[in-house]
Design a protein around this motif. Structure first.
Motif, PDB file in Angstrom:
ATOM      1  N   THR A  99       0.907  -1.243   0.023  1.00  0.00           N
ATOM      2  CA  THR A  99       0.083  -0.017   0.008  1.00  0.00           C
ATOM      3  C   THR A  99       0.621   1.093  -0.081  1.00  0.00           C
ATOM      4  N   THR A 100       1.824   1.183   0.567  1.00  0.00           N
ATOM      5  CA  THR A 100       2.851   2.317   0.627  1.00  0.00           C
ATOM      6  C   THR A 100       3.378   2.875  -0.777  1.00  0.00           C
TER       7      THR A 100
ATOM      8  N   ILE B 152       0.654   4.182  -2.715  1.00  0.00           N
ATOM      9  CA  ILE B 152       0.467   5.609  -2.521  1.00  0.00           C
ATOM     10  C   ILE B 152       1.519   6.624  -2.917  1.00  0.00           C
ATOM     11  N   LEU B 153       2.838   6.021  -2.636  1.00  0.00           N
ATOM     12  CA  LEU B 153       3.941   6.970  -2.830  1.00  0.00           C
ATOM     13  C   LEU B 153       4.564   6.922  -4.364  1.00  0.00           C
ATOM     14  N   PHE B 154       4.536   5.700  -5.020  1.00  0.00           N
ATOM     15  CA  PHE B 154       5.232   5.709  -6.240  1.00  0.00           C
ATOM     16  C   PHE B 154       4.318   5.663  -7.317  1.00  0.00           C
TER      17      PHE B 154
ATOM     18  N   PRO C  12       1.489   6.923  -8.431  1.00  0.00           N
ATOM     19  CA  PRO C  12       0.995   8.322  -9.268  1.00  0.00           C
ATOM     20  C   PRO C  12       2.519   8.799  -9.813  1.00  0.00           C
ATOM     21  N   LEU C  13       3.476   8.754  -9.148  1.00  0.00           N
ATOM     22  CA  LEU C  13       4.699   9.123  -9.781  1.00  0.00           C
ATOM     23  C   LEU C  13       5.110   8.699 -10.852  1.00  0.00           C
TER      24      LEU C  13
ATOM     25  N   GLU D  65       2.569   9.872 -13.854  1.00  0.00           N
ATOM     26  CA  GLU D  65       2.922  11.132 -14.020  1.00  0.00           C
ATOM     27  C   GLU D  65       4.230  11.411 -14.750  1.00  0.00           C
ATOM     28  N   MET D  66       5.189  10.594 -14.441  1.00  0.00           N
ATOM     29  CA  MET D  66       6.402  10.570 -15.345  1.00  0.00           C
ATOM     30  C   MET D  66       6.326  10.085 -16.720  1.00  0.00           C
TER      31      MET D  66
ATOM     32  N   ARG E  37       3.441  10.208 -18.277  1.00  0.00           N
ATOM     33  CA  ARG E  37       2.577  11.414 -19.164  1.00  0.00           C
ATOM     34  C   ARG E  37       3.478  12.440 -19.408  1.00  0.00           C
ATOM     35  N   GLU E  38       4.507  12.753 -18.735  1.00  0.00           N
ATOM     36  CA  GLU E  38       5.424  13.893 -19.067  1.00  0.00           C
ATOM     37  C   GLU E  38       6.177  13.303 -20.130  1.00  0.00           C
TER      38      GLU E  38
ATOM     39  N   PHE F  72       4.371  13.642 -23.369  1.00  0.00           N
ATOM     40  CA  PHE F  72       3.897  15.060 -23.721  1.00  0.00           C
ATOM     41  C   PHE F  72       5.135  15.395 -24.405  1.00  0.00           C
TER      42      PHE F  72
END
Lengths: 313, 105
Positions: free
Chosen positions: B65-66, B69-71, B73-74, B77-78, B80-81, B84
């Motif tokens: 779970t940690t 939550i922590l990695f 989304p990162l 997002e990376m 997606r970046e 982009f």
């Protein structure tokens, strides 16, 4: 030939004098130190990275600008709020409120007011009287008796120092002073006196800042020691860590976190020594439309909080 | 089968370490010291492995779970970046080419 030799000898002293000149510029000019940041923002990089405003429930914020300077804001919040309880269990009560606010923002004057449906009124004023002197005030009124409070701050900014004097209700007086000692290091001290609780305290702080990192430390006679370190790994990424120790209650907390500022989003994550991890994501979906996701998991207390929000304008 | 005279109350059945004479071979094997020690070791191993499994399960849950939550989304997002950035690069190269082509014709 004879003409060349003197020119050759004059060229070398010219280069030597240029390097000597740049060395003199690099040597710090103690009369022209930069102005330090305000005392309450001493640990601002660490605070921004490690303590995002996590929430539980739904949050919706709409800001509409009527004018260049004037704007209104409407905000809805629905979700459980924690009630501080003496036992180890956390008590959560579902609440919902609507908040209406008005903001007036001028280069010299800023006025912000908020009214909530649960009867609270907030007001904040920031007024720059001159270039160096500014006055700040904030007040909060509530329905419950003896819970309303207000505070006024007077800030004076000097060439390489800042001083602040604050007065609050309940006979709260405080003063702080921060001075740049070298181009990177600034030292600060503060003193406060709370008449209502008959408490007084003294505190010292230091902040060392370069292009790549910021290290700050703060000690107070109330028993708090707070150290923080933020390293800017690249222009999009920064890592932060924080250590807090209360030597009266022997409470220790250390936390490590990251802050990624990408083009479309801002993501902050942190893990704590109390077994608590949080993540906070603000993503830009469209021009002026942001979605916010907040998560907080506390493994030791088995308390899980997730929030979702939308910000328009 | 003949029980010894019980002295006031319940007493545990005697566990004889020496094999009883006049009993069949199976009884002799099951009451031998090796078998009893083996049984004790097996029950200890089961107990320890159950505890290990439970603590591994708890650790795996906390780690999972940690990480979620922590990695996660990162990573999203990376990714997606990066997409982009690639899109921008593609568009830049696309827009960069046409001005030279009409000039030639």
């Amino acid at each position: 030939m004879a003409g060349l030799l003197p020119s050759g000898t004059t060229a070398i002293p010219a280069e030597a004098s240029k390097t000597a000149h740049t060395k003199a510029e690099e040597k710090t000019d103690y009369m022209n130190l930069p102005c330090p940041i305000p005392f309450e923002e001493l640990q601002r990089e660490a605070l921004m990275s490690l303590k995002p405003e996590t929430f539980e429930g739904l949050r919706f914020d709409f800001t509409k600008g009527l004018n260049q300077k004037f704007s209104l804001s409407h905000s809805v919040f629905m979700g459980p709020t924690e009630i501080p309880s003496q036992s180890a269990e956390t008590i959560k009560i579902p609440t919902a409120h609507y908040e209406f606010g008005a903001n007036f923002i001028d280069p010299n004057l800023m006025l912000i007011g908020r009214v909530l449906t649960d009867g609270r009124v907030n007001a904040r004023v920031k007024w720059d009287l001159t270039d160096n002197l500014s006055v700040k005030a904030n007040a909060q009124l509530t329905n419950e008796p003896h819970m309303s409070h207000g505070m006024v701050n007077f800030d004076y900014k000097g060439k390489d120092y800042r001083s602040q004097f604050q007065m609050g209700n309940g006979a709260l007086f405080g003063a702080s002073y921060i001075q740049s000692v070298t181009p990177h290091l600034s030292l600060a001290g503060e003193v406060f006196w709370a008449g209502q609780h008959r408490k007084s305290g003294l505190g010292y702080a230091a902040r060392y800042e370069t292009d790549k990192m910021v290290a700050a430390g703060q000690v107070a006679s109330t028993g708090m020691l707070a150290l923080s370190y933020v390293q800017k790994v690249s222009e999009k990424v920064s890592l932060a860590s924080d250590f807090m120790y209360n030597y009266m209650t022997r409470d220790v907390t250390a936390s490590v976190g990251y802050d990624y500022i990408l083009r479309q989003c801002r993501l902050r994550g942190k893990i704590d020594s109390n077994g608590c991890t949080t993540a906070y994501l603000e993503e830009r979906l469209n021009m002026g439309l942001n979605i916010i996701l907040s998560a907080e998991i506390d493994h030791s207390k088995k308390d899980y909080k997730f929030g979702f929000g939308l910000t328009v304008g | 089968m003949a029980a010894q005279p019980r002295r006031g109350g319940i007493s545990l059945p005697e566990r004889s370490s020496a094999p009883k004479p006049h009993s069949n071979i199976l009884a002799r094997i099951t009451s031998s010291p090796i078998v009893s020690r083996g049984k004790q070791a097996a029950s200890d191993a089961a107990f320890v492995s159950k505890k290990l499994l439970r603590s591994t399960g708890k650790a795996a849950w906390i780690a999972g779970t940690t990480f979620l939550i922590l990695f996660v989304p990162l990573i999203i997002e990376m990714d997606r970046e990066q997409q982009f950035n690639e899109l921008e690069l593609q568009q830049a190269s696309l827009l960069g080419a046409p001005p030279t082509a009409p000039a030639r014709s």
